[in-house]
Design a protein around this motif. Structure first.
Motif, PDB file in Angstrom:
ATOM      1  N   SER A  64      91.654  65.401  81.628  1.00  0.00           N
ATOM      2  CA  SER A  64      91.948  64.064  81.113  1.00  0.00           C
ATOM      3  C   SER A  64      92.100  63.093  82.274  1.00  0.00           C
ATOM      4  O   SER A  64      92.166  63.501  83.442  1.00  0.00           O
ATOM      5  N   ASN A  65      92.202  61.809  81.968  1.00  0.00           N
ATOM      6  CA  ASN A  65      92.405  60.812  83.004  1.00  0.00           C
ATOM      7  C   ASN A  65      93.667  61.109  83.814  1.00  0.00           C
ATOM      8  O   ASN A  65      93.666  61.064  85.048  1.00  0.00           O
ATOM      9  N   ALA A  66      94.753  61.428  83.101  1.00  0.00           N
ATOM     10  CA  ALA A  66      96.027  61.703  83.779  1.00  0.00           C
ATOM     11  C   ALA A  66      95.923  62.950  84.652  1.00  0.00           C
ATOM     12  O   ALA A  66      96.427  62.973  85.786  1.00  0.00           O
ATOM     13  N   ASP A  67      95.261  63.993  84.137  1.00  0.00           N
ATOM     14  CA  ASP A  67      95.078  65.227  84.915  1.00  0.00           C
ATOM     15  C   ASP A  67      94.293  64.953  86.200  1.00  0.00           C
ATOM     16  O   ASP A  67      94.660  65.405  87.285  1.00  0.00           O
ATOM     17  N   LEU A  68      93.195  64.219  86.059  1.00  0.00           N
ATOM     18  CA  LEU A  68      92.314  63.973  87.198  1.00  0.00           C
ATOM     19  C   LEU A  68      92.992  63.105  88.255  1.00  0.00           C
ATOM     20  O   LEU A  68      92.806  63.324  89.454  1.00  0.00           O
ATOM     21  N   LEU A  69      93.778  62.127  87.812  1.00  0.00           N
ATOM     22  CA  LEU A  69      94.484  61.277  88.774  1.00  0.00           C
ATOM     23  C   LEU A  69      95.481  62.104  89.582  1.00  0.00           C
ATOM     24  O   LEU A  69      95.598  61.942  90.800  1.00  0.00           O
ATOM     25  N   GLN A  70      96.182  63.030  88.913  1.00  0.00           N
ATOM     26  CA  GLN A  70      97.127  63.892  89.613  1.00  0.00           C
ATOM     27  C   GLN A  70      96.404  64.834  90.570  1.00  0.00           C
ATOM     28  O   GLN A  70      96.835  65.043  91.709  1.00  0.00           O
ATOM     29  N   LYS A  71      95.287  65.391  90.129  1.00  0.00           N
ATOM     30  CA  LYS A  71      94.514  66.293  90.990  1.00  0.00           C
ATOM     31  C   LYS A  71      93.962  65.539  92.205  1.00  0.00           C
ATOM     32  O   LYS A  71      93.858  66.109  93.294  1.00  0.00           O
ATOM     33  N   LEU A  72      93.610  64.288  92.014  1.00  0.00           N
ATOM     34  CA  LEU A  72      93.120  63.463  93.115  1.00  0.00           C
ATOM     35  C   LEU A  72      94.220  63.287  94.158  1.00  0.00           C
ATOM     36  O   LEU A  72      93.988  63.428  95.365  1.00  0.00           O
ATOM     37  N   ARG A  73      95.419  63.031  93.693  1.00  0.00           N
ATOM     38  CA  ARG A  73      96.541  62.778  94.604  1.00  0.00           C
ATOM     39  C   ARG A  73      97.050  64.036  95.296  1.00  0.00           C
ATOM     40  O   ARG A  73      97.534  63.963  96.422  1.00  0.00           O
ATOM     41  N   ASP A  74      96.946  65.182  94.624  1.00  0.00           N
ATOM     42  CA  ASP A  74      97.423  66.408  95.282  1.00  0.00           C
ATOM     43  C   ASP A  74      96.309  67.159  96.020  1.00  0.00           C
ATOM     44  O   ASP A  74      96.527  68.243  96.553  1.00  0.00           O
ATOM     45  N   GLY A  75      95.099  66.565  96.051  1.00  0.00           N
ATOM     46  CA  GLY A  75      94.013  67.150  96.834  1.00  0.00           C
ATOM     47  C   GLY A  75      93.227  68.231  96.132  1.00  0.00           C
ATOM     48  O   GLY A  75      92.388  68.884  96.757  1.00  0.00           O
ATOM     49  N   SER A  76      93.435  68.430  94.827  1.00  0.00           N
ATOM     50  CA  SER A  76      92.689  69.463  94.101  1.00  0.00           C
ATOM     51  C   SER A  76      91.240  69.048  93.860  1.00  0.00           C
ATOM     52  O   SER A  76      90.376  69.901  93.664  1.00  0.00           O
ATOM     53  N   VAL A  77      90.993  67.738  93.811  1.00  0.00           N
ATOM     54  CA  VAL A  77      89.618  67.233  93.723  1.00  0.00           C
ATOM     55  C   VAL A  77      89.449  66.161  94.797  1.00  0.00           C
ATOM     56  O   VAL A  77      90.414  65.532  95.227  1.00  0.00           O
ATOM     57  N   ASP A  78      88.202  65.959  95.224  1.00  0.00           N
ATOM     58  CA  ASP A  78      87.908  64.960  96.251  1.00  0.00           C
ATOM     59  C   ASP A  78      87.613  63.596  95.646  1.00  0.00           C
ATOM     60  O   ASP A  78      87.850  62.561  96.276  1.00  0.00           O
ATOM     61  N   ALA A  79      87.059  63.589  94.446  1.00  0.00           N
ATOM     62  CA  ALA A  79      86.735  62.350  93.746  1.00  0.00           C
ATOM     63  C   ALA A  79      86.821  62.612  92.252  1.00  0.00           C
ATOM     64  O   ALA A  79      86.746  63.763  91.811  1.00  0.00           O
ATOM     65  N   ALA A  80      86.999  61.546  91.474  1.00  0.00           N
ATOM     66  CA  ALA A  80      87.121  61.718  90.034  1.00  0.00           C
ATOM     67  C   ALA A  80      86.300  60.664  89.301  1.00  0.00           C
ATOM     68  O   ALA A  80      86.365  59.476  89.620  1.00  0.00           O
ATOM     69  N   LEU A  81      85.517  61.105  88.324  1.00  0.00           N
ATOM     70  CA  LEU A  81      84.771  60.229  87.425  1.00  0.00           C
ATOM     71  C   LEU A  81      85.612  60.072  86.172  1.00  0.00           C
ATOM     72  O   LEU A  81      85.757  61.018  85.380  1.00  0.00           O
ATOM     73  N   MET A  82      86.195  58.879  85.998  1.00  0.00           N
ATOM     74  CA  MET A  82      87.144  58.696  84.903  1.00  0.00           C
ATOM     75  C   MET A  82      87.338  57.206  84.633  1.00  0.00           C
ATOM     76  O   MET A  82      86.727  56.353  85.293  1.00  0.00           O
ATOM     77  N   GLY A  83      88.188  56.904  83.662  1.00  0.00           N
ATOM     78  CA  GLY A  83      88.529  55.523  83.386  1.00  0.00           C
ATOM     79  C   GLY A  83      89.403  54.966  84.499  1.00  0.00           C
ATOM     80  O   GLY A  83      90.200  55.685  85.096  1.00  0.00           O
ATOM     81  N   SER A  84      89.255  53.688  84.783  1.00  0.00           N
ATOM     82  CA  SER A  84      90.014  53.070  85.872  1.00  0.00           C
ATOM     83  C   SER A  84      91.506  53.115  85.572  1.00  0.00           C
ATOM     84  O   SER A  84      91.947  52.590  84.543  1.00  0.00           O
ATOM     85  N   PRO A  85      92.299  53.760  86.442  1.00  0.00           N
ATOM     86  CA  PRO A  85      93.747  53.871  86.198  1.00  0.00           C
ATOM     87  C   PRO A  85      94.470  52.568  86.525  1.00  0.00           C
ATOM     88  O   PRO A  85      94.027  51.781  87.366  1.00  0.00           O
ATOM     89  N   GLU A  86      95.578  52.341  85.855  1.00  0.00           N
ATOM     90  CA  GLU A  86      96.393  51.168  86.127  1.00  0.00           C
ATOM     91  C   GLU A  86      97.407  51.489  87.218  1.00  0.00           C
ATOM     92  O   GLU A  86      97.867  52.619  87.357  1.00  0.00           O
ATOM     93  N   SER A  87      97.765  50.469  87.997  1.00  0.00           N
ATOM     94  CA  SER A  87      98.808  50.588  89.025  1.00  0.00           C
ATOM     95  C   SER A  87      98.566  51.788  89.946  1.00  0.00           C
ATOM     96  O   SER A  87      99.438  52.640  90.117  1.00  0.00           O
ATOM     97  N   ALA A  88      97.384  51.856  90.514  1.00  0.00           N
ATOM     98  CA  ALA A  88      97.036  52.949  91.438  1.00  0.00           C
ATOM     99  C   ALA A  88      96.537  52.338  92.742  1.00  0.00           C
ATOM    100  O   ALA A  88      95.341  52.380  93.047  1.00  0.00           O
ATOM    101  N   ALA A  89      97.465  51.774  93.510  1.00  0.00           N
ATOM    102  CA  ALA A  89      97.105  51.085  94.752  1.00  0.00           C
ATOM    103  C   ALA A  89      96.557  52.039  95.801  1.00  0.00           C
ATOM    104  O   ALA A  89      95.885  51.608  96.741  1.00  0.00           O
ATOM    105  N   ASP A  90      96.834  53.337  95.654  1.00  0.00           N
ATOM    106  CA  ASP A  90      96.364  54.324  96.630  1.00  0.00           C
ATOM    107  C   ASP A  90      94.955  54.825  96.328  1.00  0.00           C
ATOM    108  O   ASP A  90      94.412  55.650  97.068  1.00  0.00           O
ATOM    109  N   VAL A  91      94.360  54.326  95.245  1.00  0.00           N
ATOM    110  CA  VAL A  91      93.054  54.817  94.806  1.00  0.00           C
ATOM    111  C   VAL A  91      91.990  53.727  94.943  1.00  0.00           C
ATOM    112  O   VAL A  91      92.207  52.584  94.540  1.00  0.00           O
ATOM    113  N   GLU A  92      90.863  54.108  95.520  1.00  0.00           N
ATOM    114  CA  GLU A  92      89.707  53.213  95.630  1.00  0.00           C
ATOM    115  C   GLU A  92      88.787  53.483  94.438  1.00  0.00           C
ATOM    116  O   GLU A  92      88.570  54.636  94.054  1.00  0.00           O
ATOM    117  N   SER A  93      88.253  52.418  93.839  1.00  0.00           N
ATOM    118  CA  SER A  93      87.430  52.568  92.636  1.00  0.00           C
ATOM    119  C   SER A  93      86.068  51.918  92.811  1.00  0.00           C
ATOM    120  O   SER A  93      85.966  50.841  93.397  1.00  0.00           O
TER     121      SER A  93
END
Length: 329
Positions: free
Chosen positions: A161-190
């Motif tokens: 899910s979007n929430a799962d992928l955002l968490q995996k992105l932040r903990d390094g489990s994935v390098d990039a994520a194809l998903m809906g644009s998250p809100e309030s994610a200043a640490d993420v480039e889109s």
């Protein structure tokens, strides 16, 4: 009569005494003047034997090379070169330092490579997270694009899910994520890929099938099925019903969009689905537009941590995404 202690006994006694604690920091301290860059310049000079050629090899100036060599002498507090006119001739001390410098730089280069590999930076694989709904067209096209640009890089796919992928992105489990644009994610480039509208999905033989558009406010008595919380489509689902003014009767939730489509096909309930899955919908499921006031639009894109924005693999994937956006998938 006092007992006399021989020098041998005194030595033995001193050996049994606890040694004073060692200052580890002092043991490994290196003069600030001795840097990796200056060691690199030293090696270039030793290999070329000339200030100008060393400068050309390192894309710098002969003056900078001379200053670096002088700084090394100052930091070591010993002469590394003999001056004969305008020429510098390395001493045995310079040869000794160069031998150590090769090992140091080789070890540091390997250390940087292995560290980056652990972090997933410029490794021989790239882990891409994706929503289930993107696996039909978007993911295969991007994977093929990566194969053309980086044939030696293996691609791993992680779904969620979007929430799962955002968490995996932040903990390094994935390098990039194809998903809906998250809100309030200043640490993420889109990097946006496309926008997608939400539709009303109902069994083909339902009372909604003949409608040109659906007024959600007239569906208060209807049964619904939905995705679980955390999916980008679930957020649009809730927002549409908030505008309609009622809480839908959700009789079942599921963790992937294909199971959700099958629930609609089986007559369990209606739902809201993004247009991108229209081509893989079961034949007995009807997509009907919502009235404009209920229309929800998703922005789907590539997302990665800003700290990884110079990763060569991610730059390649970014280029593939931009090409795909120019030529819609």
């Amino acid at each position: 009569m006092p007992t006399r202690t021989s020098p041998w006994n005194r030595a033995a006694a001193s050996d049994t005494m606890a040694a004073p604690p060692r200052d580890v920091t002092a043991a490994v301290r290196v003069e600030e003047a001795i840097t990796f860059r200056r060691l690199e310049i030293l090696l270039a000079f030793m290999e070329t034997g000339n200030l100008a050629r060393a400068a050309e090899k390192l894309d710098t100036s002969a003056v900078s090379v001379h200053r670096a060599l002088h700084a090394l002498e100052s930091g070591l507090r010993c002469a590394l070169f003999r001056h004969e006119g305008r020429n510098l001739h390395p001493t045995d001390a310079a040869q000794a330092l160069a031998e150590v410098a090769r090992e140091v730089l080789r070890g540091m280069t390997e250390g940087i490579r292995s560290t980056r590999e652990v972090a997933g930076y410029s490794a021989d694989r790239i882990r891409i997270g994706s929503l289930y709904s993107l696996t039909h067209q978007t993911v295969p096209a991007l994977v093929m694009g990566m194969k053309l640009r980086k044939p030696d890089v293996q691609t791993e796919l992680v779904l969620g899910s979007n929430a799962d992928l955002l968490q995996k992105l932040r903990d390094g489990s994935v390098d990039a994520a194809l998903m809906g644009s998250p809100e309030s994610a200043a640490d993420v480039e889109s990097e946006p890929l496309f926008e997608d509208d939400i539709f009303f999905a109902a069994p083909a033989r339902s009372r909604y099938a003949a409608l040109q558009e659906v007024d959600l406010s007239a569906c208060a008595e209807e049964r619904f099925v939905s995705l679980s919380e955390g999916f980008v489509t679930y957020g649009g689902f809730l927002e549409s019903f908030r505008i309609a003014g009622f809480t839908p009767n959700v009789v079942m939730k599921t963790g992937d969009i294909f199971s959700l489509m099958n629930l609609v096909s089986g007559g369990i309930g209606c739902t809201l689905l993004p247009g991108r899955v229209r081509s893989v919908m079961p034949q007995d499921v009807q997509f009907i537009p919502l009235q404009p006031r209920y229309l929800m639009r998703q922005t789907i894109g590539l997302h990665f941590l800003r700290t990884r924005e110079r990763d060569p693999n991610l730059l390649a994937l970014l280029a593939v995404c931009r090409l795909a956006r120019a030529k819609p998938l």
